[in-house]
Design a protein around this motif. Structure first.
Motif, PDB file in Angstrom:
ATOM      1  N   SER A  92       0.832  -1.209   0.000  1.00 57.24           N
ATOM      2  CA  SER A  92       0.000   0.000   0.000  1.00 57.24           C
ATOM      3  C   SER A  92       0.865   1.257   0.000  1.00 57.24           C
ATOM      4  O   SER A  92       0.572   2.229  -0.706  1.00 57.24           O
ATOM      5  CB  SER A  92      -0.934  -0.008   1.212  1.00 57.24           C
ATOM      6  N   LEU A  93       1.927   1.246   0.789  1.00 64.01           N
ATOM      7  CA  LEU A  93       2.829   2.397   0.843  1.00 64.01           C
ATOM      8  C   LEU A  93       3.538   2.614  -0.489  1.00 64.01           C
ATOM      9  O   LEU A  93       3.674   3.754  -0.960  1.00 64.01           O
ATOM     10  CB  LEU A  93       3.851   2.203   1.961  1.00 64.01           C
ATOM     11  N   ILE A  94       3.996   1.526  -1.101  1.00 59.75           N
ATOM     12  CA  ILE A  94       4.658   1.641  -2.411  1.00 59.75           C
ATOM     13  C   ILE A  94       3.696   2.216  -3.438  1.00 59.75           C
ATOM     14  O   ILE A  94       4.043   3.100  -4.233  1.00 59.75           O
ATOM     15  CB  ILE A  94       5.192   0.269  -2.863  1.00 59.75           C
ATOM     16  N   ALA A  95       2.442   1.716  -3.442  1.00 57.00           N
ATOM     17  CA  ALA A  95       1.444   2.215  -4.396  1.00 57.00           C
ATOM     18  C   ALA A  95       1.114   3.679  -4.140  1.00 57.00           C
ATOM     19  O   ALA A  95       0.963   4.475  -5.074  1.00 57.00           O
ATOM     20  CB  ALA A  95       0.179   1.364  -4.315  1.00 57.00           C
ATOM     21  N   ALA A  96       1.010   4.051  -2.859  1.00 52.70           N
ATOM     22  CA  ALA A  96       0.676   5.436  -2.523  1.00 52.70           C
ATOM     23  C   ALA A  96       1.782   6.404  -2.925  1.00 52.70           C
ATOM     24  O   ALA A  96       1.527   7.558  -3.298  1.00 52.70           O
ATOM     25  CB  ALA A  96       0.400   5.549  -1.023  1.00 52.70           C
ATOM     26  N   LEU A  97       3.025   5.953  -2.858  1.00 54.49           N
ATOM     27  CA  LEU A  97       4.171   6.810  -3.165  1.00 54.49           C
ATOM     28  C   LEU A  97       4.617   6.704  -4.614  1.00 54.49           C
ATOM     29  O   LEU A  97       5.513   7.443  -5.040  1.00 54.49           O
ATOM     30  CB  LEU A  97       5.347   6.451  -2.249  1.00 54.49           C
ATOM     31  N   SER A  98       4.012   5.804  -5.378  1.00 55.06           N
ATOM     32  CA  SER A  98       4.459   5.555  -6.760  1.00 55.06           C
ATOM     33  C   SER A  98       4.165   6.756  -7.656  1.00 55.06           C
ATOM     34  O   SER A  98       3.157   7.437  -7.513  1.00 55.06           O
ATOM     35  CB  SER A  98       3.763   4.315  -7.321  1.00 55.06           C
ATOM     36  N   ILE A 151     -18.212  -4.811  -0.361  1.00 52.56           N
ATOM     37  CA  ILE A 151     -18.288  -3.513   0.313  1.00 52.56           C
ATOM     38  C   ILE A 151     -17.121  -2.620  -0.083  1.00 52.56           C
ATOM     39  O   ILE A 151     -17.203  -1.391   0.009  1.00 52.56           O
ATOM     40  CB  ILE A 151     -18.328  -3.700   1.850  1.00 52.56           C
ATOM     41  N   GLY A 152     -16.036  -3.234  -0.559  1.00 52.97           N
ATOM     42  CA  GLY A 152     -14.879  -2.444  -0.959  1.00 52.97           C
ATOM     43  C   GLY A 152     -15.167  -1.531  -2.132  1.00 52.97           C
ATOM     44  O   GLY A 152     -14.587  -0.444  -2.239  1.00 52.97           O
ATOM     45  N   LEU A 153     -16.094  -1.929  -2.998  1.00 55.49           N
ATOM     46  CA  LEU A 153     -16.396  -1.129  -4.188  1.00 55.49           C
ATOM     47  C   LEU A 153     -16.998   0.225  -3.829  1.00 55.49           C
ATOM     48  O   LEU A 153     -16.465   1.265  -4.235  1.00 55.49           O
ATOM     49  CB  LEU A 153     -17.326  -1.925  -5.104  1.00 55.49           C
ATOM     50  N   PRO A 154     -18.096   0.283  -3.053  1.00 62.08           N
ATOM     51  CA  PRO A 154     -18.617   1.613  -2.692  1.00 62.08           C
ATOM     52  C   PRO A 154     -17.668   2.413  -1.813  1.00 62.08           C
ATOM     53  O   PRO A 154     -17.595   3.640  -1.945  1.00 62.08           O
ATOM     54  CB  PRO A 154     -19.932   1.301  -1.965  1.00 62.08           C
ATOM     55  N   LEU A 155     -16.957   1.743  -0.911  1.00 60.68           N
ATOM     56  CA  LEU A 155     -16.010   2.466  -0.064  1.00 60.68           C
ATOM     57  C   LEU A 155     -14.902   3.100  -0.898  1.00 60.68           C
ATOM     58  O   LEU A 155     -14.529   4.260  -0.694  1.00 60.68           O
ATOM     59  CB  LEU A 155     -15.413   1.520   0.975  1.00 60.68           C
ATOM     60  N   TRP A 158     -16.241   6.058  -2.836  1.00 61.85           N
ATOM     61  CA  TRP A 158     -16.432   7.229  -1.978  1.00 61.85           C
ATOM     62  C   TRP A 158     -15.099   7.893  -1.654  1.00 61.85           C
ATOM     63  O   TRP A 158     -14.972   9.122  -1.712  1.00 61.85           O
ATOM     64  CB  TRP A 158     -17.142   6.804  -0.695  1.00 61.85           C
ATOM     65  N   ILE A 159     -14.080   7.085  -1.339  1.00 56.88           N
ATOM     66  CA  ILE A 159     -12.764   7.644  -1.026  1.00 56.88           C
ATOM     67  C   ILE A 159     -12.195   8.376  -2.240  1.00 56.88           C
ATOM     68  O   ILE A 159     -11.648   9.483  -2.126  1.00 56.88           O
ATOM     69  CB  ILE A 159     -11.798   6.534  -0.566  1.00 56.88           C
ATOM     70  N   LEU A 167      -5.258   8.366  -2.110  1.00 53.06           N
ATOM     71  CA  LEU A 167      -5.816   8.217  -0.777  1.00 53.06           C
ATOM     72  C   LEU A 167      -6.306   6.794  -0.542  1.00 53.06           C
ATOM     73  O   LEU A 167      -6.325   6.305   0.597  1.00 53.06           O
ATOM     74  CB  LEU A 167      -6.958   9.218  -0.578  1.00 53.06           C
ATOM     75  N   LEU A 168      -6.683   6.108  -1.624  1.00 53.49           N
ATOM     76  CA  LEU A 168      -7.083   4.706  -1.518  1.00 53.49           C
ATOM     77  C   LEU A 168      -5.974   3.859  -0.895  1.00 53.49           C
ATOM     78  O   LEU A 168      -6.224   3.020  -0.027  1.00 53.49           O
ATOM     79  CB  LEU A 168      -7.431   4.151  -2.905  1.00 53.49           C
ATOM     80  N   PHE A 169      -4.759   4.089  -1.339  1.00 46.68           N
ATOM     81  CA  PHE A 169      -3.635   3.278  -0.878  1.00 46.68           C
ATOM     82  C   PHE A 169      -3.144   3.729   0.504  1.00 46.68           C
ATOM     83  O   PHE A 169      -2.694   2.897   1.300  1.00 46.68           O
ATOM     84  CB  PHE A 169      -2.507   3.322  -1.904  1.00 46.68           C
ATOM     85  N   TRP A 170      -3.242   5.018   0.808  1.00 44.53           N
ATOM     86  CA  TRP A 170      -2.916   5.457   2.161  1.00 44.53           C
ATOM     87  C   TRP A 170      -3.898   4.843   3.152  1.00 44.53           C
ATOM     88  O   TRP A 170      -3.509   4.448   4.262  1.00 44.53           O
ATOM     89  CB  TRP A 170      -2.961   6.985   2.242  1.00 44.53           C
ATOM     90  N   ALA A 171      -5.170   4.766   2.743  1.00 47.64           N
ATOM     91  CA  ALA A 171      -6.187   4.178   3.624  1.00 47.64           C
ATOM     92  C   ALA A 171      -5.895   2.699   3.888  1.00 47.64           C
ATOM     93  O   ALA A 171      -6.013   2.225   5.025  1.00 47.64           O
ATOM     94  CB  ALA A 171      -7.574   4.345   3.008  1.00 47.64           C
ATOM     95  N   THR A 172      -5.502   1.962   2.850  1.00 49.82           N
ATOM     96  CA  THR A 172      -5.221   0.535   3.053  1.00 49.82           C
ATOM     97  C   THR A 172      -3.917   0.331   3.820  1.00 49.82           C
ATOM     98  O   THR A 172      -3.755  -0.676   4.519  1.00 49.82           O
ATOM     99  CB  THR A 172      -5.149  -0.212   1.708  1.00 49.82           C
ATOM    100  N   ALA A 173      -2.984   1.282   3.722  1.00 53.66           N
ATOM    101  CA  ALA A 173      -1.765   1.196   4.530  1.00 53.66           C
ATOM    102  C   ALA A 173      -2.109   1.323   6.019  1.00 53.66           C
ATOM    103  O   ALA A 173      -1.579   0.582   6.863  1.00 53.66           O
ATOM    104  CB  ALA A 173      -0.770   2.284   4.127  1.00 53.66           C
ATOM    105  N   VAL A 174      -2.986   2.260   6.347  1.00 52.22           N
ATOM    106  CA  VAL A 174      -3.437   2.412   7.733  1.00 52.22           C
ATOM    107  C   VAL A 174      -4.182   1.164   8.186  1.00 52.22           C
ATOM    108  O   VAL A 174      -3.976   0.650   9.295  1.00 52.22           O
ATOM    109  CB  VAL A 174      -4.335   3.659   7.867  1.00 52.22           C
ATOM    110  N   LEU A 175      -5.042   0.639   7.299  1.00 47.84           N
ATOM    111  CA  LEU A 175      -5.809  -0.563   7.610  1.00 47.84           C
ATOM    112  C   LEU A 175      -4.876  -1.746   7.876  1.00 47.84           C
ATOM    113  O   LEU A 175      -5.078  -2.519   8.821  1.00 47.84           O
ATOM    114  CB  LEU A 175      -6.746  -0.881   6.441  1.00 47.84           C
TER     115      LEU A 175
END
Length: 467
Positions: A92-98, A151-155, A158-159, A167-175
């Motif tokens: 997730s971090l790699i994707a967010a920073l890519s 449920i991941g699709l609507p979430l 929305w994100i 922000l999708l990948f930052w959210a999954t990094a936190v998760l």
């Protein structure tokens, strides 16, 4: 860190943590669907290349899940789950920073590896002595494989709607970090087998499965008769054949093919493919018909956000039926529960065949279709674990997860092919025809019916054992 007695004192806490892990990793399936069409512009790359952002995670998950399950048997389930969640967070971090497609694909591949945590979590529930809690935990965790993706699709939509797509990948990094901490403090250590893990076997399995799955997923793009499709698919089959011969001749195989080919397990595996197929027919076809412009004959004209929101009820239904599936499995047996789930999914597809002109009609149909899938998913691991020794629980659950992945990949591919050839032009806009969507709904019905038959014939009821 939890000790071994934790399972006896507070098993429901363990169930909650493992369910959160399974839901989070299943979320990786649909994470990028809302932004898929925008990736060529966002990454300045051709559409054929950005399509791999979705595909690579699913393919890596399918290939590595059986290996993760076996590693859990040999190295300890807690240790493997921690490693998988670490990969989810790192990916997730790699994707967010890519800043380019290559690194985004690396991140998505690591996210795909993490999906094996669900199979490891289901295997861990076999350690719980209380039968009712064990069955309930297995049912809830297994159902979350479907619920998390749905449920991941609507979430994700929305994100992506409220902020930058990364922000999708930052959210999954936190998760991933939250799940990792929870596992460290709640999940107890498990016994390790005194066996050597054969990395050559794992490499051969990965190469064989990877070749076949890439050929299936890219066949519609490359052409089914193209050299790339035939070469990869053929090579994958040959490698798997050689791998199978090797497995049959070794004392400690990665996957015990003799046990996995027993009639009950074979039927359950085939039924899992069929039910996974039915699951993704709905995921692909319903979303498209909701999003297509109203000027087309089939479309209902919703935005990606509202189309995703229209599928929230079926996601909630999948979560709600998991405890019901556990009660049914405890009272009537896993085989009856899996059959009933498949039949309920058939009802959902029949509704969509007849009524699909309004949003509320598709909502009702999707609730039945996916609630049935969730009930079936909840019962399948109990069917599998009844047929294998404890020492190979992880690998058996991993193989079954692979079968589900084969079903979902095939369902997505076949549905896309049907809709692609059933095109009609309306007001200068080419879109799938209503008849094309009806064909896909019938495909979902047939797949669910086939799953019901396969689960039913998977084995006779044993004296004193509810299968």
């Amino acid at each position: 860190m939890a000790d071994g007695d934790f399972l006896l004192r507070r098993p429901w806490v363990l169930v909650i943590v493992l369910t959160c892990v399974a839901t989070s990793t299943a979320f990786m399936q649909t994470l990028v669907v809302p932004i898929q069409n925008h990736l060529p512009e966002l990454l300045d790359a051709p559409r054929s290349a950005t399509a791999w952002v979705l595909t690579i995670a699913l393919l890596v998950a399918a290939v590595t899940t059986p290996i993760s399950g076996r590693l859990g048997d040999i190295l300890g389930m807690r240790r493997v789950m921690i490693a998988l969640l670490a990969m989810m967070t790192l990916g997730s971090l790699i994707a967010a920073l890519s800043g380019e497609l290559t690194w985004l694909l690396v991140g998505r591949a690591l996210q795909g590896v993490s999906m094996g945590a669900t199979a490891v979590g289901i295997s861990m529930m076999s350690l719980v002595d209380n039968r009712k809690i064990r069955i309930a935990g297995i049912s809830i965790i297994s159902s979350s494989m479907g619920f998390g993706g749905a449920i991941g699709l609507p979430l994700a939509a929305w994100i992506a709607e409220i902020g930058d797509w990364k922000l999708l990948f930052w959210a999954t990094a936190v998760l991933g970090t939250i799940n990792l901490i929870a596992v460290l403090f709640v999940v107890p250590s498990t016994d390790r087998l005194r066996q050597r893990f054969d990395w050559l076997e794992a490499l051969m399995l990965s190469a064989g499965l990877g070749g076949i799955l890439v050929a299936v997923s890219q066949g519609p793009v490359w052409g089914w008769s193209s050299l790339a499709t035939l070469g990869l698919g053929g090579t994958g089959i040959v490698v798997l054949f050689v791998w199978g011969l090797h497995e049959l001749g070794t004392r400690n195989p990665l996957i015990d093919l003799r046990i996995m080919s027993k009639f009950p397990l074979l039927m359950v595996s085939l039924g899992s493919i069929a039910l996974g197929f039915a699951f993704f027919v709905q995921e692909v076809s319903f979303l498209q018909i909701l999003e297509l412009p109203v000027r087309t004959e089939a479309g209902l004209g919703l935005s990606i956000l509202w189309a995703s929101m229209a599928l929230v009820p079926c996601s909630l239904a999948m979560m709600a039926v998991a405890p019901l599936a556990a009660t049914m499995t405890d009272r009537f047996g896993a085989r009856v529960t899996a059959v009933l789930g498949s039949v309920i999914s058939m009802v959902g597809y029949l509704i969509s065949v007849v009524w699909h002109a309004e949003v509320w009609q598709l909502i009702i149909a999707s609730v039945f279709a996916l609630a049935g899938v969730a009930i079936g998913y909840a019962a399948i691991p109990t069917l599998v674990m009844a047929e294998v020794p404890y020492s190979m629980t992880g690998s058996a659950i991993g193989v079954n997860a692979l079968m589900r992945s084969v079903g979902t990949s095939s369902g997505a591919t076949v549905t896309g092919m049907v809709l692609a050839v059933q095109l009609e032009s309306s007001a200068g806009f080419a879109a799938p025809s209503p008849g094309g969507f009806v064909v896909t709904f019938w495909l979902g019905f047939v797949a669910a019916a086939l799953a019901a038959v396969l689960f039913w014939i998977s084995g006779r009821r044993r004296p004193g054992v509810l299968l």
